[in-house]
Design a protein around this motif. Sequence first.
Motif, mmCIF file in Angstrom:
data_model
loop_
_atom_site.group_PDB
_atom_site.id
_atom_site.type_symbol
_atom_site.label_atom_id
_atom_site.label_comp_id
_atom_site.label_asym_id
_atom_site.label_seq_id
_atom_site.Cartn_x
_atom_site.Cartn_y
_atom_site.Cartn_z
ATOM 1 N N PHE A 113 -29.924 -28.379 -3.021
ATOM 2 C CA PHE A 113 -29.798 -27.002 -3.479
ATOM 3 C C PHE A 113 -31.025 -26.631 -4.301
ATOM 4 N N ASP A 114 -31.482 -25.408 -4.118
ATOM 5 C CA ASP A 114 -32.593 -24.905 -4.921
ATOM 6 C C ASP A 114 -32.110 -24.388 -6.264
ATOM 7 N N VAL A 115 -30.930 -23.759 -6.275
ATOM 8 C CA VAL A 115 -30.387 -23.151 -7.495
ATOM 9 C C VAL A 115 -28.875 -23.342 -7.513
ATOM 10 N N ALA A 116 -28.344 -23.627 -8.699
ATOM 11 C CA ALA A 116 -26.891 -23.642 -8.907
ATOM 12 C C ALA A 116 -26.584 -22.677 -10.042
ATOM 13 N N ILE A 117 -25.648 -21.764 -9.822
ATOM 14 C CA ILE A 117 -25.221 -20.846 -10.872
ATOM 15 C C ILE A 117 -24.011 -21.457 -11.546
ATOM 16 N N ARG A 118 -24.141 -21.751 -12.846
ATOM 17 C CA ARG A 118 -23.085 -22.437 -13.583
ATOM 18 C C ARG A 118 -22.604 -21.568 -14.745
ATOM 19 N N LEU A 119 -21.291 -21.591 -14.969
ATOM 20 C CA LEU A 119 -20.678 -20.808 -16.037
ATOM 21 C C LEU A 119 -20.113 -21.724 -17.101
ATOM 22 N N GLY A 120 -20.144 -21.265 -18.354
ATOM 23 C CA GLY A 120 -19.574 -22.043 -19.437
ATOM 24 C C GLY A 120 -20.615 -22.892 -20.136
ATOM 25 N N GLN A 121 -20.171 -24.003 -20.701
ATOM 26 C CA GLN A 121 -21.070 -24.901 -21.413
ATOM 27 C C GLN A 121 -21.720 -25.872 -20.442
ATOM 28 N N LEU A 122 -23.019 -26.053 -20.582
ATOM 29 C CA LEU A 122 -23.732 -26.960 -19.698
ATOM 30 C C LEU A 122 -23.613 -28.394 -20.188
ATOM 31 N N ALA A 123 -23.371 -29.295 -19.250
ATOM 32 C CA ALA A 123 -23.419 -30.717 -19.574
ATOM 33 C C ALA A 123 -24.879 -31.156 -19.651
ATOM 34 N N ASP A 124 -25.108 -32.284 -20.309
ATOM 35 C CA ASP A 124 -26.466 -32.809 -20.360
ATOM 36 C C ASP A 124 -26.981 -33.001 -18.943
ATOM 37 N N SER A 125 -28.207 -32.579 -18.714
ATOM 38 C CA SER A 125 -28.727 -32.619 -17.355
ATOM 39 C C SER A 125 -30.235 -32.742 -17.397
ATOM 40 N N SER A 126 -30.795 -33.328 -16.351
ATOM 41 C CA SER A 126 -32.252 -33.415 -16.221
ATOM 42 C C SER A 126 -32.817 -32.170 -15.567
ATOM 43 N N HIS A 127 -31.940 -31.255 -15.147
ATOM 44 C CA HIS A 127 -32.398 -30.032 -14.488
ATOM 45 C C HIS A 127 -32.852 -28.994 -15.504
ATOM 46 N N ARG A 128 -33.629 -28.048 -15.022
ATOM 47 C CA ARG A 128 -34.000 -26.906 -15.852
ATOM 48 C C ARG A 128 -32.882 -25.873 -15.801
ATOM 49 N N SER A 151 -24.215 -13.586 -20.573
ATOM 50 C CA SER A 151 -23.055 -14.149 -21.249
ATOM 51 C C SER A 151 -21.886 -13.189 -21.045
ATOM 52 N N PHE A 152 -20.664 -13.687 -21.220
ATOM 53 C CA PHE A 152 -19.485 -12.861 -20.979
ATOM 54 C C PHE A 152 -18.364 -13.270 -21.915
ATOM 55 N N ALA A 153 -17.472 -12.327 -22.174
ATOM 56 C CA ALA A 153 -16.308 -12.596 -23.010
ATOM 57 C C ALA A 153 -15.212 -13.242 -22.177
ATOM 58 N N ILE A 154 -14.351 -14.009 -22.843
ATOM 59 C CA ILE A 154 -13.149 -14.547 -22.198
ATOM 60 C C ILE A 154 -11.940 -13.977 -22.936
ATOM 61 N N LEU A 155 -10.928 -13.600 -22.162
ATOM 62 C CA LEU A 155 -9.778 -12.886 -22.708
ATOM 63 C C LEU A 155 -8.471 -13.580 -22.350
ATOM 64 N N GLN A 214 -11.416 -12.626 -31.179
ATOM 65 C CA GLN A 214 -12.486 -12.967 -30.236
ATOM 66 C C GLN A 214 -12.456 -14.451 -29.904
ATOM 67 N N PHE A 215 -12.331 -14.737 -28.633
ATOM 68 C CA PHE A 215 -12.527 -16.102 -28.152
ATOM 69 C C PHE A 215 -14.021 -16.297 -27.880
ATOM 70 N N PRO A 216 -14.526 -17.532 -27.905
ATOM 71 C CA PRO A 216 -15.980 -17.737 -27.795
ATOM 72 C C PRO A 216 -16.535 -17.250 -26.460
ATOM 73 N N ALA A 217 -17.651 -16.513 -26.543
ATOM 74 C CA ALA A 217 -18.313 -16.042 -25.323
ATOM 75 C C ALA A 217 -18.856 -17.224 -24.531
ATOM 76 N N GLN A 218 -18.904 -17.069 -23.228
ATOM 77 C CA GLN A 218 -19.416 -18.106 -22.335
ATOM 78 C C GLN A 218 -20.731 -17.632 -21.713
ATOM 79 N N SER A 219 -21.531 -18.566 -21.281
ATOM 80 C CA SER A 219 -22.846 -18.233 -20.727
ATOM 81 C C SER A 219 -22.904 -18.495 -19.236
#
Length: 298
Positions: free
Chosen positions: A139-154, A160-164, A263-268
């Motif tokens: 894959f060239d690009v992955a679109i990920r939501l939420g908190q990122l895990a440790d990764s060697s990728h850029r 960002s968005f709200a969660i309700l 407010q619940f924490p916003a996600q990225s």
Amino acid sequence: MLNLQRLAIFVAVVDAGSFTAAAVTLGQTKAVVSFNIKQLESELGVSLLVRSTRRLALTDAGERFYQRCLRLLQDAENVLDDVRRDHHGLSGVLRITTTPEYGAQVVVPALAAFSRLHPRLRIQHVSSSYHADLISERFDVAIRLGQLADSSHRAALIDSFAILPVAAPDYLARHSVGSLTQLAQAQWIAHSRLSSPLSWQVITPQRQAVLFKVEDAATLMGDSAAALLAFALHGAGVALLPEWLVRPAIAEGKLCALLADHQFPAQSIYALYPNTRHVPEKVRAFIDFLRERVATGG
């Protein structure tokens, strides 16, 4: 000097699982494929594959070499794509993976518009609730939501968005939810792939950060936001979902947002791409295009 064509043949053999299948994929004879693998092993001075009558398996050296071949071949393809771009615009293949929900609502429409701007570029979109390995699955690009895990990728921040917390009117007719205490005692629908699906930090109307924790185990669990949304729409309980996903149902009165003054924490939202020396122009161009489109509400 290593022959890139031999590296491509080696990768094809590993991916196909046999010399015969790789030969079919490559449009070559089995003898040619076998000869190139033997030459490659001779040049390297190590065995890459363990051969048996039933299957092929990678040696330890072969496994390491396979991963490096994937990166090297991807780098070579990226360089060629950029050279072609100088004369003909973006070309080649752009492979993108997203979650099904955000992909259908945001990324696929963006890809359709991006494709119109770059007609020589072939685009492949794969939707999955599971996180694909960018290198091995190419894959060239992955679109990920939420908190990122440790990764060697850029990673490039897109938005960002709200969660309700939401529930259907018929559920609320049976269960009043007017405070954090009542919310904690509600019947919850939880996401099974989150490590802590029932514990969140909440900002109160007094701007205090408190730890919110649901008292009982989840009544229902699902492995996708779409499943949680469907449960909530059918009055099964309370679900914590992205604002962009539940906005239409709230507007239509099918769901109600709960405790709007909390407010619940916003996600990225991030675009992940391989950390290679040469970032292809098609990747940079799409990430910039998506970020601008999201920012302008396109």
